[in-house]
Scaffold this motif. Structure first.
Motif, short mmCIF file in Angstrom:
data_model
loop_
_atom_site.label_atom_id
_atom_site.label_comp_id
_atom_site.label_asym_id
_atom_site.label_seq_id
_atom_site.Cartn_x
_atom_site.Cartn_y
_atom_site.Cartn_z
N ALA A 314 0.85 -1.19 0.00
CA ALA A 314 0.00 0.00 0.00
C ALA A 314 0.89 1.24 0.00
N LEU A 325 -7.03 5.54 7.68
CA LEU A 325 -7.36 4.12 7.51
C LEU A 325 -7.70 3.47 8.85
N THR A 333 -15.92 -0.98 -1.60
CA THR A 333 -14.94 -1.64 -2.46
C THR A 333 -15.49 -1.96 -3.84
N ALA A 580 -13.68 4.69 3.39
CA ALA A 580 -12.61 4.34 2.46
C ALA A 580 -13.27 3.87 1.17
N THR A 582 -12.58 2.39 -2.78
CA THR A 582 -11.63 1.84 -3.74
C THR A 582 -12.13 2.06 -5.16
N VAL A 599 -8.72 4.89 -2.34
CA VAL A 599 -7.78 3.79 -2.58
C VAL A 599 -7.85 3.39 -4.04
N ALA A 613 -6.56 9.53 -5.70
CA ALA A 613 -6.59 8.72 -4.48
C ALA A 613 -5.55 9.19 -3.47
N MET A 615 -4.24 6.65 -1.50
CA MET A 615 -3.43 5.45 -1.36
C MET A 615 -3.56 4.61 -2.63
N LEU A 617 -2.79 0.72 -4.21
CA LEU A 617 -2.44 -0.67 -3.92
C LEU A 617 -1.58 -1.21 -5.05
N ILE A 625 -5.76 -3.72 1.67
CA ILE A 625 -6.55 -2.72 2.39
C ILE A 625 -6.65 -3.11 3.85
#
Length: 852
Positions: A314, A325, A333, A580, A582, A599, A613, A615, A617, A625
């Motif tokens: 991450a 987070l 998600t 959060a 994604t 994310v 974003a 963050m 991945l 996550i």
């Protein structure tokens, strides 16, 4: 002004081709004339998104100083400088400036989402003008232009298709649709959702197979991607829970410090003390009460969290996102690539009365079952023969080339040891179309393989196994049927010639859930975090995946548009959640920007999503996550530990000054000595708490409520308790010492530092009577203590330090009471912990053994 209904009915996707061409004043064969295109370009402007103008550099830099504590520090620095204490003022200003520079750099890096969106639509296109096709820059396109699309092209503007040839477009970046969409020019109902408009091709999407032509209906800011651009530009980011809590904490602390400073001046003047002396004392009180090391501690703790998260796939783009987070209460998600492998995978082959299970996930074609039964091998061979896709190895990963469904058939065949060499040469074919719903390929020798929908293949064979197909489809799998026929090469390949084909079997596939994501979702749910699936894919597909993750139907939001994603995020935030979000596509950018923590996917995500974003991945995996949430909670724990550790010292220093003024006695510690204590211990001792490993139960407790302040009532009482101990100890050490005043002050300074060392061990765990992780898990703790002791010895015994800080050497016998006081301070805090745990039901649980 036209009504909303009239505007909807005039939408090009709901109009026949001839009406669109007529309204655009163009020609479906020859396009615009060059002169007409030039006039429209001059009138409407280039086909590009408007440039984003953010705040200027100076304004952005000045914004970093907008904080109550910073105002007090700047004021204290100015007064200190005016009184001739340049060293003290310089130290305070240096702390403020470093904090501002760090914040400025973070903000500059976080404002690039719109630039990425603008770059995404700058490409070239093939356009027909005056009946001649030519390549032009995409920003030269105008409404009415006739654009030619071929495999591999990026769609340069919003097009209403006028003809197509097996045209499939990857719209995942815009709509979230997991598979390329088959296009055709037939109009669709006016109220058709964006993802289902088969007669449109939108700017920024990618042609995967086939070709076609379309009339430009929207350019620049009026395109769908332009609409997303406006959403991103108008979407405001929200403060992270940490910044909100620090701001609230700063306001309260600032009010308290200013109140005490004014009170000290008033009391001193009433006692007849000189005004200049009282101002000096007030500045000393303010400088002592403000935790100068807090900005540095926050930055360092977050930076350590960034490094730890990077090791767990991450990558953090904004430092406050680390802590956010840990406070997350809802994770929204995406499905494809995050919960699933983003790789269609054959799981079952039904042939000859047997069901053959295929293992493995993704496009890796490693041979696993070379001894598959003959009937199964024939079905797999049919899937390999009736196929235009392939899989290739790129950057240590197997990826699909062509349609993902056909790529899955290639992989299943190769897992059984089959290859293209086993397939006879293709000599003819009937390509798949939306009307035909099957594909047939003829090979040397006259053998024909068929692949398509189960009911369609049954029309040629008469005996497809519908029971197996229905059972597999009911489990959310996509089922294809296969057959074989014999049609001599001199006979035309027609549907009639395929009557009487032999049914071979079925292959069932899906985009499988990631095994590690299953465990990660469960871990998040056990930690009190609500997991919701938000996807642009079909509801049936989404719910089939949701069942694997034990997500309730109400936690699934399918076929959502960018606006709907944004509304969902805002709704959760309005309900008090820390969200959060994604995402990987352009359509996700507004919601990513608005969420408390956005994310993005590093492998399959668009640059737009990454820039919007907080963050990224690197493995596009939900389990990362979960790991990031775990690290985020540890970061917040360590920040609270530092704050709870440093505040008693700051409060006690202010109280020492105030008490001395009230009693009319000499100051036990001087302002320059306060600065020494604050800066050296904050770095050498306090920052070691940033390296504390996470406590074992970090994911077995619910998230802290977003409204919970940094200092709860019980922790505030502990801060006050330790402050009183420090106040009493330093006053007693100063007044009971039998010697010169410089030596007495040196003893008082060392009392503060010794008590801080002892209190550091208390703060390794704010609730447990002893930390659940051993000292060896944090070697920086011991290093910091050694450095602090050395610094105090230098402060006490070297002439240079004596001159700078008004200290004096003390006898070795004076150290024994200091150590005793430190032990007493440690014991007082542990007794306070024990007493509070006995009053709490949770405190009755048996404490876990510490890790070594």
């Amino acid at each position: 002004m036209p009504s909303a209904t009239a505007e909807r009915e005039a939408a090009p996707h709901g109009m026949p081709v001839h009406e669109v061409v007529l309204l655009a004043e163009t020609d479906a064969d020859t396009g615009l004339s060059a002169a007409a295109a030039a006039r429209r370009l001059a009138e409407l402007g280039p086909n590009r998104l408007p440039e984003h103008r953010g705040p200027g550099r100076l304004r952005r830099m000045l914004a970093q100083f907008h904080n109550p504590l910073i105002y007090v520090l700047l004021g204290a620095a100015a007064l200190t400088f005016a009184l001739g204490e340049t060293v003290d003022a310089s130290v305070v200003l240096a702390v403020v400036l470093v904090n501002a520079i760090v914040g400025y750099l973070q903000e500059v890096r976080a404002e690039r989402a719109l630039d990425a969106l603008e770059a995404m639509v700058r490409t070239e296109a093939t356009v027909v003008r005056d009946g001649v096709a030519a390549r032009v820059a995409s920003d030269e396109l105008v409404p009415g232009d006739l654009v030619v699309l071929e495999e591999g092209d990026q769609v340069p503007a919003d097009l209403r298709l006028v003809r197509s040839r097996e045209l499939r477009v990857d719209e995942s970046a815009l709509t979230g649709e997991s598979r390329p969409v088959l296009k055709n020019p037939l109009p669709v109902p006016h109220d058709t959702a964006l993802a289902d408009r088969a007669d449109m091709a939108y700017s920024g999407t990618l042609v995967t197979t086939g070709g076609g032509r379309g009339v430009v209906v929207e350019t620049g800011a009026d395109t769908e991607i332009g609409h997303v651009h406006r959403l991103v530009g108008s979407t405001t980011t929200v403060q992270t829970p940490l910044t909100r809590k620090l701001a609230r904490f700063s306001r309260v602390l600032t009010a308290g410090i200013l109140g005490l400073a004014v009170l000290s001046v008033v009391i001193g003047l009433l006692r007849g003390e000189p005004f200049a002396d009282m101002v000096t004392a007030a500045v000393a009180l303010a400088v002592g009460a403000i935790p100068e090391g807090l900005p540095a501690a926050v930055t360092v703790t977050l930076a350590i969290g960034v490094a730890r998260m990077a090791r767990r796939n991450a990558v953090i783009r904004r430092l406050p996102a680390v802590e956010t987070l840990g406070s997350t209460t809802v994770i929204c998600t995406d499905k494809t690539g995050t919960l699933t492998a983003n790789a269609m995978t054959v799981r079952h082959v039904v042939a000859g009365g047997d069901r053959w299970e295929v293992d493995g996930i993704g496009y890796s074609p490693v041979a696993r079952h070379p001894s598959a039964p003959p009937a199964v091998r024939e079905v797999l061979l049919a899937g390999l023969a009736c196929n235009d896709a392939d899989v290739v190895r790129q950057d240590d990963r197997w990826t699909a080339v062509g349609d993902p469904t056909e790529a899955a058939l290639v992989v299943s065949a190769r897992k059984a040891g089959l290859s293209r060499d086993d397939v006879p040469e293709r000599v003819d074919e009937l390509p798949f179309t939306s009307q035909r719903r099957f594909m047939a390929t003829r090979h040397t020798g006259g053998v024909v393989y068929l692949k398509g929908a189960v009911e369609r293949i049954a029309e040629f064979t008469g005996d497809a196994d519908h029971r197996d197909a229905e059972e597999l489809a009911g489990r959310g799998l996509r089922v294809l049927a296969f057959a074989r026929a014999e049609v001599p090469e001199d006979t035309p390949l027609t549907e009639e010639a395929l009557r009487g084909a032999v049914f071979l079997g079925l292959q069932a596939m899906h985009d499988p859930p990631r095994p590690e994501a299953l465990e990660a979702v469960r871990a998040c749910q056990e930690a009190g975090i609500e997991v919701r699936m938000i996807t642009g894919d079909h509801l049936g597909t989404a719910r089939a995946i949701a069942e694997h993750f034990s997500l309730a139907p109400g936690a699934v939001h399918a076929r959502v548009s960018p606006e709907e994603k944004l509304r969902l995020v805002k709704r959760f935030q309005a309900d008090g959640h820390v969200v959060a979000m994604t995402g990987d596509g352009v359509n996700d950018a507004p919601a990513l920007r608005r969420a408390d923590i956005g994310v993005a996917m590093g492998r399959g995500g668009t640059e737009v999503a990454k820039q919007a974003a907080d963050m990224v991945l690197t493995d596009d995996n939900f389990s990362s996550i979960r790991a990031a949430v775990e690290e985020g909670r540890a970061v917040f724990d360590n920040l609270r530990k530092f704050i709870i550790w440093t505040l008693p010292t700051n409060m006690a220093e202010g109280l020492v000054i105030l008490t001395a003024i009230l009693l009319g006695t000499a100051l036990p510690i001087l302002p320059v000595q306060i600065l020494w204590i604050n800066m050296t211990t904050a770095v050498a001792l306090g920052l070691t708490l940033a390296f504390e490993p996470r406590e074992p139960d970090v994911m077995r407790r619910p998230p802290l409520p977003p409204s919970l302040p940094l200092l709860t009532a019980s922790l505030a009482q502990r801060v006050l308790l330790v402050s009183v101990v420090l106040l009493a100890g330093s006053f007693a050490a100063f007044h009971l010492f039998d010697g010169p005043v410089d030596q007495a002050r040196t003893v008082a300074v060392n009392v503060f530092v010794a008590a801080q060392i002892a209190y550091l061990f208390n703060c390794r765990s704010l609730e447990n009577l002893r930390p659940r992780v051993g000292v060896r898990r944090n070697p920086w703790l011991l290093i910091g203590i050694v450095v602090t002791v050395v610094l105090q010895l230098l402060l006490t015994y070297t002439p240079v330090m004596n001159a700078l800080f008004h200290t004096a050497p003390i006898g070795w016998s004076a150290w024994l009471p200091l150590v005793g006081l430190a032990v007493v301070a440690y014991a007082v805090v542990e007794v306070d912990k024990w007493w509070r745990r006995t009053r709490s039901p949770k405190g009755m649980r048996k404490e876990a053994a510490p890790e070594r």
